[in-house]
Scaffold this motif. Structure first.
Motif, PDB file in Angstrom:
ATOM      1  N   SER A  46       0.831  -1.206   0.000  1.00 34.80           N
ATOM      2  CA  SER A  46       0.000   0.000   0.000  1.00 34.80           C
ATOM      3  C   SER A  46       0.861   1.250   0.000  1.00 34.80           C
ATOM      4  CB  SER A  46      -0.922   0.009   1.229  1.00 34.80           C
ATOM      5  OG  SER A  46      -1.830  -1.067   1.194  1.00 34.80           O
ATOM      6  N   ARG A  47       1.943   1.235   0.777  1.00 30.16           N
ATOM      7  CA  ARG A  47       2.817   2.405   0.817  1.00 30.16           C
ATOM      8  C   ARG A  47       3.447   2.673  -0.545  1.00 30.16           C
ATOM      9  NH1 ARG A  47       4.841  -0.210   5.269  1.00 30.16           N
ATOM     10  NH2 ARG A  47       6.906  -0.335   4.301  1.00 30.16           N
ATOM     11  N   ALA A  48       3.850   1.613  -1.246  1.00 26.88           N
ATOM     12  CA  ALA A  48       4.451   1.793  -2.563  1.00 26.88           C
ATOM     13  C   ALA A  48       3.436   2.374  -3.546  1.00 26.88           C
ATOM     14  CB  ALA A  48       4.996   0.466  -3.075  1.00 26.88           C
ATOM     15  N   ARG A  49       2.187   1.857  -3.517  1.00 25.00           N
ATOM     16  CA  ARG A  49       1.156   2.385  -4.413  1.00 25.00           C
ATOM     17  C   ARG A  49       0.868   3.850  -4.095  1.00 25.00           C
ATOM     18  NH1 ARG A  49      -1.762  -2.498  -3.414  1.00 25.00           N
ATOM     19  NH2 ARG A  49      -3.194  -1.299  -2.109  1.00 25.00           N
ATOM     20  N   THR A  58     -32.530  24.348 -10.260  1.00 26.53           N
ATOM     21  CA  THR A  58     -33.251  24.562  -9.010  1.00 26.53           C
ATOM     22  C   THR A  58     -32.890  23.531  -7.962  1.00 26.53           C
ATOM     23  OG1 THR A  58     -35.100  23.186  -9.755  1.00 26.53           O
ATOM     24  CG2 THR A  58     -35.190  25.555 -10.250  1.00 26.53           C
ATOM     25  N   ALA A  59     -32.185  22.467  -8.349  1.00 25.37           N
ATOM     26  CA  ALA A  59     -31.837  21.440  -7.375  1.00 25.37           C
ATOM     27  C   ALA A  59     -30.745  21.944  -6.457  1.00 25.37           C
ATOM     28  CB  ALA A  59     -31.349  20.178  -8.102  1.00 25.37           C
ATOM     29  N   PRO A  60     -30.756  21.535  -5.194  1.00 28.89           N
ATOM     30  CA  PRO A  60     -29.735  21.992  -4.261  1.00 28.89           C
ATOM     31  C   PRO A  60     -28.369  21.409  -4.613  1.00 28.89           C
ATOM     32  CG  PRO A  60     -31.057  20.262  -3.254  1.00 28.89           C
ATOM     33  CD  PRO A  60     -31.721  20.616  -4.553  1.00 28.89           C
ATOM     34  N   ALA A  61     -27.343  22.203  -4.386  1.00 29.00           N
ATOM     35  CA  ALA A  61     -25.987  21.744  -4.679  1.00 29.00           C
ATOM     36  C   ALA A  61     -25.557  20.708  -3.663  1.00 29.00           C
ATOM     37  CB  ALA A  61     -25.019  22.937  -4.646  1.00 29.00           C
ATOM     38  N   ARG A  62     -24.834  19.691  -4.137  1.00 25.80           N
ATOM     39  CA  ARG A  62     -24.274  18.684  -3.256  1.00 25.80           C
ATOM     40  C   ARG A  62     -22.772  18.638  -3.492  1.00 25.80           C
ATOM     41  NH1 ARG A  62     -28.023  15.036  -1.178  1.00 25.80           N
ATOM     42  NH2 ARG A  62     -30.118  15.237  -2.032  1.00 25.80           N
ATOM     43  N   GLU A  63     -22.021  18.637  -2.409  1.00 28.60           N
ATOM     44  CA  GLU A  63     -20.576  18.573  -2.563  1.00 28.60           C
ATOM     45  C   GLU A  63     -20.188  17.154  -2.918  1.00 28.60           C
ATOM     46  OE1 GLU A  63     -17.017  20.627  -0.265  1.00 28.60           O
ATOM     47  OE2 GLU A  63     -18.018  19.125   0.911  1.00 28.60           O
ATOM     48  N   PRO A  64     -19.417  16.975  -3.983  1.00 26.50           N
ATOM     49  CA  PRO A  64     -19.028  15.630  -4.392  1.00 26.50           C
ATOM     50  C   PRO A  64     -17.970  15.053  -3.471  1.00 26.50           C
ATOM     51  CG  PRO A  64     -17.899  17.216  -5.733  1.00 26.50           C
ATOM     52  CD  PRO A  64     -18.844  17.998  -4.841  1.00 26.50           C
ATOM     53  N   ARG A  65     -17.918  13.743  -3.453  1.00 23.98           N
ATOM     54  CA  ARG A  65     -16.846  13.066  -2.735  1.00 23.98           C
ATOM     55  C   ARG A  65     -16.063  12.273  -3.763  1.00 23.98           C
ATOM     56  NH1 ARG A  65     -20.236   9.926   1.712  1.00 23.98           N
ATOM     57  NH2 ARG A  65     -21.209   9.264  -0.233  1.00 23.98           N
ATOM     58  N   MET A  66     -14.945  12.802  -4.170  1.00 25.80           N
ATOM     59  CA  MET A  66     -14.184  12.191  -5.243  1.00 25.80           C
ATOM     60  C   MET A  66     -12.747  11.985  -4.793  1.00 25.80           C
ATOM     61  SD  MET A  66     -15.646  14.294  -8.480  1.00 25.80           S
ATOM     62  CE  MET A  66     -14.827  13.186  -9.618  1.00 25.80           C
ATOM     63  N   PRO A  67     -12.472  10.934  -4.049  1.00 27.04           N
ATOM     64  CA  PRO A  67     -11.127  10.720  -3.553  1.00 27.04           C
ATOM     65  C   PRO A  67     -10.171  10.396  -4.681  1.00 27.04           C
ATOM     66  CG  PRO A  67     -12.463   8.773  -3.173  1.00 27.04           C
ATOM     67  CD  PRO A  67     -13.394   9.843  -3.698  1.00 27.04           C
ATOM     68  N   VAL A  68      -8.901  10.787  -4.493  1.00 26.77           N
ATOM     69  CA  VAL A  68      -7.877  10.413  -5.455  1.00 26.77           C
ATOM     70  C   VAL A  68      -7.673   8.911  -5.377  1.00 26.77           C
ATOM     71  CG1 VAL A  68      -5.454  10.680  -6.075  1.00 26.77           C
ATOM     72  CG2 VAL A  68      -6.752  12.632  -5.249  1.00 26.77           C
ATOM     73  N   ARG A  69      -7.690   8.262  -6.513  1.00 29.96           N
ATOM     74  CA  ARG A  69      -7.536   6.818  -6.522  1.00 29.96           C
ATOM     75  C   ARG A  69      -6.069   6.438  -6.631  1.00 29.96           C
ATOM     76  NH1 ARG A  69     -11.074   4.184 -10.948  1.00 29.96           N
ATOM     77  NH2 ARG A  69      -9.751   5.490 -12.272  1.00 29.96           N
ATOM     78  N   SER A  70      -5.618   5.550  -5.767  1.00 31.21           N
ATOM     79  CA  SER A  70      -4.240   5.046  -5.853  1.00 31.21           C
ATOM     80  C   SER A  70      -4.151   3.996  -6.923  1.00 31.21           C
ATOM     81  CB  SER A  70      -3.812   4.459  -4.512  1.00 31.21           C
ATOM     82  OG  SER A  70      -4.614   3.355  -4.168  1.00 31.21           O
ATOM     83  N   LYS A  71      -2.929   3.760  -7.373  1.00 38.89           N
ATOM     84  CA  LYS A  71      -2.720   2.763  -8.408  1.00 38.89           C
ATOM     85  C   LYS A  71      -2.920   1.369  -7.836  1.00 38.89           C
ATOM     86  CE  LYS A  71       0.547   5.510 -11.075  1.00 38.89           C
ATOM     87  NZ  LYS A  71       1.893   5.622 -11.589  1.00 38.89           N
TER      88      LYS A  71
END
Length: 279
Positions: free
Chosen positions: A183-186, A266-279
């Motif tokens: 995991s550390r290397a990725r 007219t729809a309420p804004a939602r903050e996205p959750r888009m984590p950076v994907r590791s290799k």
């Protein structure tokens, strides 16, 4: 071992400063260090192995450091040192540039050229604290002549890709105890992509990144764009996809949104959750 850490408080006072100088010389690059607090030096250092990269955490009182041509000839790891300031005030000079840094700033210097640095600590700023990502110059997928233009400049990391990179480095140290070697290397490879993308963004030279690096950076770039434009009534999945020259289908594959940003104005804004994907 994932994380090696040490605190000078574990040593007799008369040994602390000499140990610190040796630790910095071995873990970063040989430097001359002086401090008004040498007689009772209180500092800590931790190092995290990330495969091809290394991440170092440091805390220390006021000091001065200098890397001379003689020290460079003696030993040069040939790295870029990407430094995130966490606390205190620091200054660095390399080439023709000098900058003063505060918490939330990033700076870059190279082990292959002379430099001088100064850290200031006190009752208001506290001890100087920093995270240093050691980037082998040969691994940075950008022309050295372009990267060198950023040496000893203050690069804010409070918003945009800078904040994504800063948060990523902080989370690596916070989770170091539970990360295995693979995991550390990725994550080290992900850190390299983020660092290169951040530098390319500061140089306005994203086109110089290789295609695979641009692909790895895409989720982070989308995340930054959405966060910066949440108040825009035209922010829709289609607009986000068009801005990044991808299809809506690919956008949804890359994202982990609980719902579309907006289907209409007219729809309420939602903050996205888009984590950076590791290799």
């Amino acid at each position: 071992m994932a994380l090696t850490a040490f605190d000078t408080a574990l040593l007799p006072r008369e040994q602390r400063f000499d140990w610190w100088r040796q630790a910095v010389g071995q873990g970063v690059a040989p430097v001359h260090i002086s401090s008004d607090f040498a007689s009772d030096f209180v500092g800590s250092v931790g190092s995290l192995d990330l495969g091809r990269l290394q991440l170092t955490r440091m805390s220390f009182p006021a000091l001065r450091s200098q890397r001379t041509p003689e020290l460079i000839r003696r030993a040069d790891p040939e790295t870029y040192e990407l430094t995130l300031i966490l606390g205190g005030s620091m200054g660095v000079s390399q080439g023709r540039h000098t900058t003063r840094l505060a918490a939330g700033d990033i700076t870059l210097w190279t082990s292959s050229r002379p430099y001088s640095g100064e850290a200031v600590s006190g009752p208001v700023t506290g001890a100087s604290r920093a995270l240093i990502l050691h980037l082998p110059r040969a691994l940075v997928p950008l022309p050295e002549a372009r990267v060198d233009a950023l040496l000893a400049h203050g690069l804010p990391a409070r918003a945009g890709l800078g904040k994504v990179l800063a948060d990523f480095l902080g989370s690596l140290m916070a989770e170091a105890a539970v990360l295995d070697g693979r995991s550390r290397a990725r994550l080290g490879d992900t850190g390299l992509d983020l660092a290169a993308g951040f530098l390319a963004h500061r140089l306005d030279a994203q086109e110089l990144l290789p295609p695979e690096a641009r692909h790895e950076l895409l989720p982070a770039r989308i995340d930054v764009f959405v966060r910066d434009n949440l108040a825009d009534p035209a922010l829709t999945p289609g607009a986000i996809a068009a801005r990044h020259h991808i299809s809506v289908r690919l956008l949804l594959v890359l994202s982990t949104w609980p719902a579309p940003v907006r289907h209409d104005h007219t729809a309420p804004a939602r903050e996205p959750r888009m984590p950076v994907r590791s290799k």
